[in-house]
Every structure is written in structure tokens, then in C-alpha cells.
Design an enzyme around this catalytic site. Sequence first.
Site, short mmCIF file in Angstrom:
data_model
loop_
_atom_site.label_atom_id
_atom_site.label_comp_id
_atom_site.label_asym_id
_atom_site.label_seq_id
_atom_site.Cartn_x
_atom_site.Cartn_y
_atom_site.Cartn_z
N CYS A 47 51.34 38.39 30.44
CA CYS A 47 50.75 39.55 29.65
C CYS A 47 49.90 38.95 28.64
CB CYS A 47 51.70 40.55 29.11
SG CYS A 47 52.76 41.39 30.30
N MET A 48 50.13 37.91 28.03
CA MET A 48 49.46 37.39 26.83
C MET A 48 48.25 36.57 27.13
SD MET A 48 52.51 36.64 24.08
CE MET A 48 53.28 35.34 25.05
#
Length: 419
Positions: free
Chosen positions: A409-410
Site C-alpha cells: 500500500c505504501m
Amino acid sequence: NRNQKGYSKKNNGINVNSEIGKLKSVLLHRPGAEVENITPDTMKQLLFDDIPYLKIAQKEHDFFAQTLRDNGAETVYIENLATEVFEKSSETKEEFLSHLLHEAGYRPGRTYDGLTEYLTSMSTKDMVEKIYAGVRKNELDIKRTALSDMAGSDAENYFYLNPLPNAYFTRDPQASMGVGMTINKMTFPARQPESLITEYVMAKHPRFKDTPIWRDRNHTTRIEGGDELILNKTTVAIGVSERTSSKTIQNLAKELFANPLSTFDTVLAVEIPHNHAMMHLDTVFTMINHDQFTVFPGIMDGAGNINVFILRPGKDDEVEIEHLTDLKAALKKVLNLSELDLIECGAGDPIAAPREQWNDGSNTLAIAPGEIVTYDRNYVTVELLKEHGIKVHEILSSELGRGRGGARCMSQPLWREDL
């Protein structure tokens, strides 16, 4: 047409033909003041379940970024790219601010003019940071005469421009796909300004001069990058989820199949539960090797079934759709594999699996075939991955995980080596 005419691979900043090719360049956003502008009253609106402690979150994010650099990846920060774009052209900066304010509901007048003057009075770097952090009403001396400033929920909002605390999840506003990118119409207003920033970076930054845009953000149907997985040079998997609609998937498939710059001829649509705990496909399923995947068993019913759809080019520019209910069989079919290894989050334990999925145990970032980055807190999953021969780089996760996203996600890969 940017997608075809005059295209040059030399001037394209995107090359992502798999989930597992060695990671060479990745887009990040370091969490900033926006995280401290979450309150208990605004957590739901801003899509948070808790408020991270910024000082520790930044240390953890720096550790994550250094882990990527130590393993050969260039880390590129979206806030720096935006600053470079707006510093280069005052006209672009003014156009962007006008677009931002219009999307926030403002029209030329007292508040619009005051916000424009306030933001343009800063250095470009400070302006970009402020856009992420949000603009509080007590920062500006604006005489408020509009009804929305005098009564109701808008009056109770402390911000003229809301903070963007989800921005450190750079996977979602856009998705690198082959030599191109989707710039995404995001589901919730809390995140929509993030892809507006992407739009200007992709349009104006010389690094991405010839990058094809498969789909822009100017649509009514939603899609987010956490649902977009690149299985190989010809196949993408996309989640039918809370954040991505089936209509979007069909429309994107048509574009990928028709565009001569695209190499994709297969889309695997995977229907997952539509809820906050499993907001994107990559929160429950990621590819970590040629024939190995992480999966959260909770996406399947008691008989192990799940709706999966294989989309391929049909006649007269239509899309042919085949329906299956066996994820493993579907993966074998589209990837031409005789066997594959589905590694269950939390070892499939009825307590450990949902706990570690909630803490992003299935959200792993492959940095090379069979080599991943993931949160250290999910120790049951980590040990199981190691038992299956995966090389695991564990990153700190006390505060970052409060935002409901892990290593994948990051990060938004910009360049991976081809397999």
C-alpha cells in the site's frame, strides 16, 4: 494522442510488467502534518480507525524507505515531483490550485481568492506540504458570508481544505501497468485530491513525458491502485471491491486490449468482500514469486469458492468473460502454471489469520522474485513465508499500520526489471 503518437520508451518513466521483477524505482510519500490533523471526530470521514503518532510513523517510514534503497531501489517522493512541476511553471501552479479549489467546492469569491493568495504566498515546497496537511480556518482572516460558512456541518469543519492523511499509501491514486499508468477516480472525497496531484505530475514532469495514460481520473466509476496487480506482461488481476467497480474493470480491459502500446490481453477480476477490512485486493492477496502468492482465506466461502472472471478480447471490440469459482484454478489457467503455492495469512488459523490480515499480513511488497518486504508484527505469517522459501525483510509497524495499509500500500513501483 499521448498514448500512441510520438511515443518513445526512452522518455517514459514507467516499466512495470510484473509484481515480482526486481524493484528499481518506487514512488513514496513521507507522512507529514496531515496525520496530526486527524481528530476522533474526523477519523471516519478521513478513512482512519485510529490516529498514528506522527514522530514514530515517520521513523518507521524512513526505515521502510531505507530498506528499499538498501536493496537497490531508487525512492522517489510524490511531494518532491509536485514541487518540481509547480516551481517550473507559475501558470501550472495557478491552474492546479484553481482545479483543487473547484473540486473542494469553491468558486471565485472571498474564500477562493483568500485561499489562492494564502497558498501562492508560500514557497512552492511549503505550498505542497500545506496542501497535504490541510488549511485550517484559523490560518486565514477571511470574512465568511457564504451560508456554508455560517451553519451546518461545513461550519463545524476546522478546515477550508481537508488534510490528506492517506497519502502515504501511494499505491492507490494511480497504478503503474506495463509502460503506462492509470490515474484513478478514487471512491471517497477524502482521497480524491491525491490523484489530482498525480495528474499534474504525469502531465507536466519531464520524467513522464511519454508515459501512456490508460485511464484518467475523469470518470464517474471508481478504481484504486490497491486493486490493480500486474501478474505478468500480458495479465493483470483487478479486485472487484469496495473501491473498484466491475464497470471500471470492463472499460479498462477494453482500453488495454485495444491500445497498441499495451501488451495486456487478459484481465483476471477477483470479487472480494466489500468492506473496510478488505478494502482492496492487495489487502487479501499478493503475488510474491512466479508461482507463490499470499492469500487471506476469509475471502472464500466455506467450500473454498470465490467469484473469479477471466476477461479477454472478443469480437467487435467486445470483451469475452469466463466465470470460475476456484481462485487457484483461475491463476493456473491465466499464468499457464501446473502448480502454485497459496500461502495463507496467519497460517489459516481462525484467530491469527483475521488478526494479521487486519494488520496487513497479506499486503506484501515483492522487491524481487521470492523476496518481499512486510510488517514485522505479523510474525505467524512471516514465519510461514520463510518456511515456504521466501526471503523476508521485516519493517517496523507500530504506527504506520494504524492507517490500514502495509508495504505494498505504501509503495507505487515506477520501474521493475523485466523477468
